[in-house]
Design a protein around this motif. Sequence first.
Motif, mmCIF file in Angstrom:
data_model
loop_
_atom_site.group_PDB
_atom_site.id
_atom_site.type_symbol
_atom_site.label_atom_id
_atom_site.label_comp_id
_atom_site.label_asym_id
_atom_site.label_seq_id
_atom_site.Cartn_x
_atom_site.Cartn_y
_atom_site.Cartn_z
ATOM 1 N N LYS A 1 0.843 -1.210 0.000
ATOM 2 C CA LYS A 1 0.000 0.000 0.000
ATOM 3 C C LYS A 1 0.872 1.252 0.000
ATOM 4 C CE LYS A 1 -4.315 -1.801 1.586
ATOM 5 N NZ LYS A 1 -4.202 -3.091 2.251
ATOM 6 N N ALA A 2 1.933 1.215 0.782
ATOM 7 C CA ALA A 2 2.840 2.380 0.807
ATOM 8 C C ALA A 2 3.347 2.662 -0.600
ATOM 9 C CB ALA A 2 4.006 2.114 1.755
ATOM 10 N N ALA A 3 3.766 1.592 -1.292
ATOM 11 C CA ALA A 3 4.318 1.760 -2.639
ATOM 12 C C ALA A 3 3.245 2.294 -3.597
ATOM 13 C CB ALA A 3 4.868 0.422 -3.131
ATOM 14 N N ARG A 4 2.049 1.713 -3.530
ATOM 15 C CA ARG A 4 0.967 2.163 -4.434
ATOM 16 C C ARG A 4 0.620 3.632 -4.194
ATOM 17 N NH1 ARG A 4 -2.591 -1.180 -6.757
ATOM 18 N NH2 ARG A 4 -3.059 0.747 -7.872
ATOM 19 N N ILE A 5 0.576 4.014 -2.936
ATOM 20 C CA ILE A 5 0.227 5.408 -2.610
ATOM 21 C C ILE A 5 1.306 6.355 -3.149
ATOM 22 C CG2 ILE A 5 -0.064 7.064 -0.711
ATOM 23 C CD1 ILE A 5 -1.247 4.634 0.908
ATOM 24 N N LEU A 6 2.551 5.996 -2.907
ATOM 25 C CA LEU A 6 3.644 6.860 -3.370
ATOM 26 C C LEU A 6 3.654 6.945 -4.891
ATOM 27 C CD1 LEU A 6 6.487 5.743 -0.905
ATOM 28 C CD2 LEU A 6 5.315 7.961 -0.940
ATOM 29 N N GLN A 7 3.415 5.805 -5.525
ATOM 30 C CA GLN A 7 3.379 5.815 -7.004
ATOM 31 C C GLN A 7 2.241 6.702 -7.493
ATOM 32 O OE1 GLN A 7 3.179 1.557 -7.688
ATOM 33 N NE2 GLN A 7 5.362 1.436 -8.235
ATOM 34 N N ALA A 8 1.083 6.569 -6.864
ATOM 35 C CA ALA A 8 -0.072 7.364 -7.295
ATOM 36 C C ALA A 8 0.152 8.846 -7.063
ATOM 37 C CB ALA A 8 -1.326 6.896 -6.545
ATOM 38 N N ALA A 9 0.965 9.161 -6.031
ATOM 39 C CA ALA A 9 1.255 10.569 -5.744
ATOM 40 C C ALA A 9 2.389 11.102 -6.623
ATOM 41 C CB ALA A 9 1.627 10.723 -4.266
ATOM 42 N N GLY A 10 2.920 10.245 -7.468
ATOM 43 C CA GLY A 10 3.964 10.672 -8.392
ATOM 44 C C GLY A 10 5.352 10.726 -7.798
ATOM 45 N N ALA A 11 5.558 10.072 -6.672
ATOM 46 C CA ALA A 11 6.872 10.101 -6.025
ATOM 47 C C ALA A 11 7.797 9.067 -6.663
ATOM 48 C CB ALA A 11 6.726 9.829 -4.534
ATOM 49 N N ASP A 12 9.053 9.448 -6.888
ATOM 50 C CA ASP A 12 10.053 8.493 -7.374
ATOM 51 C C ASP A 12 10.724 7.841 -6.172
ATOM 52 O OD1 ASP A 12 9.693 8.988 -10.074
ATOM 53 O OD2 ASP A 12 11.066 10.722 -10.029
ATOM 54 N N PHE A 13 10.806 6.532 -6.219
ATOM 55 C CA PHE A 13 11.481 5.841 -5.121
ATOM 56 C C PHE A 13 11.900 4.454 -5.569
ATOM 57 C CE2 PHE A 13 8.293 2.727 -3.916
ATOM 58 C CZ PHE A 13 7.150 3.231 -4.534
ATOM 59 N N GLY A 14 12.844 3.910 -4.816
ATOM 60 C CA GLY A 14 13.254 2.549 -5.080
ATOM 61 C C GLY A 14 13.204 1.727 -3.805
ATOM 62 N N ILE A 15 13.618 0.464 -3.932
ATOM 63 C CA ILE A 15 13.731 -0.380 -2.735
ATOM 64 C C ILE A 15 15.087 -1.089 -2.782
ATOM 65 C CG2 ILE A 15 11.266 -0.755 -2.350
ATOM 66 C CD1 ILE A 15 11.528 -3.416 -3.860
ATOM 67 N N LEU A 16 15.493 -1.644 -1.646
ATOM 68 C CA LEU A 16 16.749 -2.394 -1.615
ATOM 69 C C LEU A 16 16.507 -3.827 -2.094
ATOM 70 C CD1 LEU A 16 18.582 -1.487 1.721
ATOM 71 C CD2 LEU A 16 18.958 -0.559 -0.577
ATOM 72 N N ALA A 17 17.496 -4.323 -2.836
ATOM 73 C CA ALA A 17 17.383 -5.707 -3.294
ATOM 74 C C ALA A 17 17.596 -6.684 -2.129
ATOM 75 C CB ALA A 17 18.416 -5.971 -4.385
ATOM 76 N N ARG A 18 18.504 -6.349 -1.225
ATOM 77 C CA ARG A 18 18.767 -7.249 -0.098
ATOM 78 C C ARG A 18 18.995 -6.441 1.190
ATOM 79 N NH1 ARG A 18 20.269 -12.513 0.962
ATOM 80 N NH2 ARG A 18 20.569 -13.161 -1.187
ATOM 81 N N PRO A 19 17.919 -6.010 1.803
ATOM 82 C CA PRO A 19 18.090 -5.301 3.077
ATOM 83 C C PRO A 19 18.578 -6.250 4.158
ATOM 84 C CG PRO A 19 15.759 -5.693 2.638
ATOM 85 C CD PRO A 19 16.510 -6.144 1.412
ATOM 86 N N GLY A 20 19.280 -5.688 5.133
ATOM 87 C CA GLY A 20 19.707 -6.479 6.291
ATOM 88 C C GLY A 20 18.608 -6.533 7.334
#
Lengths: 510, 408
Positions: free
Chosen positions: B184-203
């Motif tokens: 949901k966080a990702a969908r909301i940010l995408q809908a708000a037009g925010a650019d963001f990424g995620i880590l491939a392997r977080p600790g």
Amino acid sequence: MAEAITDVQRGFEAALPELVAALGPEHVLTDFFHRAIRTTNASPMGLHLWEKLLPDVVVRPGSTAEVAEVVRIANRHKVPIVARGGGAGLADGATPLKRGIVVDIKRMHAVLEIDEENQTVTVQPGINMQELNKILRPLNLWYPDDPASYPVNAVGGRIGSGGWSLLGAGYGHVPDLVLSMEVVLPTGDVIRVGNGGARKIHKSSTGYRLKDLFLGHQGTLGICTEATLDLAPRPEAELPIFFATESYADSHRIIGALGRSGLRTIAGIFMFDQHKVEFLRRDDEAWIPLPSWVKSAAATILYGTRAEVEAARDVVFEIGGSLGGKYMGTEICEGDWASRHDRYHLAYHGRANGQIKLMSWSCEDAAINYSALPKVTREWHRIAADLVAKHPEHFDDWGMFTYTNGPFRAWGDYLTEIDIGVNELEMTEEIWRDWVQAKVDIARISVRAGGSVSAAHGGQREGEVDVSCYEELAEGQFDLMKSIKRMLDPNNIMNPGKYNLDEAYPGGES
Amino acid sequence: MSPQLSLKPFYTQRVEGTTIPDPIVKDCYAVFACRHKFCREVCPVYQDDRDEAHTSYGFHSSLLAVSKGMGTVGDLRESITNCLECGACELRCPNTLFAGDFYGSSTTTVDLVRKVRRDLVAEEIGFERYEEIVSYIDRFLGYFTGPEEELTRWAEGLEIPRSGESILFVDYFNAFETTDVPRKAARILQAAGADFGILARPGATLGELLDISLETFVEHARHNVAQLEAAGAKRVIMINPHDYTYFTRDYTAHLGELPFEVVYITDVLAELLEEGKLPFTGETARGLLGKVSYHDPCTLNKICGINASPRKLVASLPGVDFVDVSPVAQWSYCCGKGNASFKKLHPDKSYKIGAKRLQAAADIGAQQLVVACPHCQDQLTDVSSRAGVPVSPVHILTLVAQAMGLDA
């Protein structure tokens, strides 16, 4: 003496399995830390004395029947028993002097009945006033017992110490607010005492006033297991008004004039002396910027309907202004009043010499008539100054407060207190002896001024206890106390060692 | 509140047996000296069991008593488990309230409790039921060494890059146990037009490690900071407030200043709302049922002081009937799960504390209790299904997503 200790130990060993059977093992605690943390109260003790005061066991009963059973076990085996509420007392009431059983009553915190029509509430003794008032707030009712440790005191502890309230001039003190109570006597019998035999009556002429015996007895006569309390309607308006003054004399005149003003909205009047203002200037952000001419402060707290408080405000301003008081502004008035429950309990304090020292707060209080306040204030500070001069790393004079003391009246006598910082961490027996002597001297000045050793906390701590028993209560009262103690507590199990009441028993003479 | 205040360098000195190092004796005395026990009355555990041994006063005074030769640290192996690590006692302590900034003397009960637990483990005494915590940690650390794609499976179909100036940090709890929250966080940010990424392997960001092994915690902290730097992060958005506390308090204490900004999702969304980038549609947000209240997560409210942005978001939901309880009044509340280990150590107390929290919401007429923490959501959902209190917990991101017309 060694034999007596052996008797107590033998009694305890026999009592322990019976306590476990009565309460269940989870409520009979023998680990050192359970005992250690329930040995202390809120006044400095000298950490060198701590271990000597540990009880043998802590029990946590959940009902009157369980308290009665614990007391019967203790009485049968002649084991000392000390009731403990919030542990925030300032006169060692809940500190066991002769080991034995500490009865922690805080599991018993239920509200048993709220009588909205007659404005009473019946509670178990382990509830504190803040918890109680959260429950009463939606009903627009209020239990107006307001000591400095309001958020943490248990109602039962307030009863055992005969508590005093900052708002007593308006709403009465604990002895006035307790209408009746259930008490477990030292034999395990359960009785109810009130005004006459009624539960919710404020004044009665039936019988002796036995309720008073169980208000301020410091756990020496019984354990309160239920209390019916008087409630007030929540006031519509609250207004603290503080005046800065150039001298103690100005503040003294202002509080006297406010007391005599006839204003019924006054719930309390209080003043800060010069040492107190100096202390606050070092430690309290709100007081630091005050101009140097401010040497003292006089204040009052008004409660009532909005119309009453607004009218009273004008009278208070007229009195304060005409006697040299300068209004200190809304921020400091509201802020200082709001912080009245917290201020003294931090351990870090700035000192006059610029040091920051870990010290604990000792509050030596007394009830003193208005006319004697200036003299007592001077003499107490002299004692404190001598102590600080002799042991500058161990004591500090944090100044004095004075508050109205009479119930439902703002005149006559005052609770006055001198706050002394005590360096417990580095305490030695030799320095502790000097401290105890200072307490004797402080108490003696109160009595010689026609006052009482304690208005709020109790007069049985080491130091003041001899002055209480042999000087203040000299005209037959202490002898009668001993007779009553012996009659109610034939085996001297209830908080033995307090108020020199061991003298009531063979072999206990001092 | 300065994050550095809460971690005292002398806590690195071990307490064991009858030995309490002098700075820790003074630290404990500073709480004991008060003896008024305001900390006790605000403690959710004390409110349940009424045992003052399980309070800030109790922990500090017990250690002080050890220093006076009355017992050993090992004797505390059961009592020390009775802490939610919620931080209420720290806030209510006069040392923090009056002299915290003034003399740098804030009370730090949470850190002390964790430290004592770790020292007991190091002394090979352990604390009561600590094996439960060890096996939980082992399970989660298994994710770190497992297949990389598993760590981001929650994001399938969302097409989120593995780098960016803004990184949405998704920990293992969110990735495996509450996947709806990061989605949901990702969908909301995408809908708000925010650019963001995620880590491939977080600790791992397990608070439980702070009870067992600080070294492992710091090892993973280093990994996370390095990964975020490598991914080009200038701003890291947290969706688990526990992680927010670790990054802003523990990481900075152990690794120094971080090379990126750390923000919480509700602050980000409140900012987007202000900029008009959160298009709430319709007169009444879908998902709203009757009166709504907000539950402050302990980590956000008591430890990090974030309590305005979630309220702003809730109050802005179209058609909301919001009954608020102030953040200060909520110092004595907790969902019951605690900051890390508590629920695993004391499931019964945890349940009762949670049920009490739901009942408090019911008492003010709320039918829904909004949460902003995946742990609170998890716990209160579990409790509400057992307690029969007519209050439904709902995550704030669920309501925001519904108000924006987004599907999960």
